[in-house]
Design a protein around this motif. Sequence first.
Motif, short mmCIF file in Angstrom:
data_model
loop_
_atom_site.label_atom_id
_atom_site.label_comp_id
_atom_site.label_asym_id
_atom_site.label_seq_id
_atom_site.Cartn_x
_atom_site.Cartn_y
_atom_site.Cartn_z
N CYS A 161 -38.84 8.97 -17.46
CA CYS A 161 -40.27 8.69 -17.64
C CYS A 161 -41.00 8.87 -16.31
O CYS A 161 -40.44 8.61 -15.24
N CYS B 227 -38.68 2.85 -17.72
CA CYS B 227 -39.03 1.63 -17.01
C CYS B 227 -38.25 0.45 -17.58
O CYS B 227 -37.87 0.47 -18.75
N CYS C 66 -43.10 -0.96 -19.10
CA CYS C 66 -43.54 0.35 -19.60
C CYS C 66 -45.05 0.50 -19.46
O CYS C 66 -45.80 -0.42 -19.78
N CYS D 191 -43.13 9.05 -21.01
CA CYS D 191 -42.56 7.73 -21.34
C CYS D 191 -41.24 7.94 -22.08
O CYS D 191 -41.11 8.91 -22.84
#
Length: 138
Positions: A15, A69, A74, A44
């Motif tokens: 991401c 993440c 996120c 993402c």
Amino acid sequence: MTDTNFDPIILSFCCNWCSYAGADLAGISRLQYPTNVRIIRVMCSGMVHPNLVIDALTKGADGVIICGCHIGDCHYIDGNKKAESRAEAISLMLEDFGIEDEWFRIEWVSASEGPKFAQVMKEFTEEIINLGPSPYKV
Ligand code: FES
């Protein structure tokens, strides 16, 4: 038995906001990780459709890892939770394709975790080398 000539192709979907920056930090810090890893930058981890993973593993990749993440971090609120749910579905789908689920992995790597990124890539590459080439490899 491990094939010592096996030079796997490993795709790493990272991401943009955390894991790609973590990979970048690993590079800037001159941390070594195997060149087998090809990074694909996505916005993402939640944007990586399961078909992309299945396609990669049935069309030449020996391993696929999604990096995003940490849960709660996120940038699209819950994309990584979606990725985590999809990872379970992907593992089940891999069974149908006769692919070991060890060929696929998901990890959380933040922008400050360059050393973790390098370590995860080293470990995953070693695991893939031990598993051997994808049965779909021509
Ligand atoms: Fe990194 Fe969603 S932005 S996992």
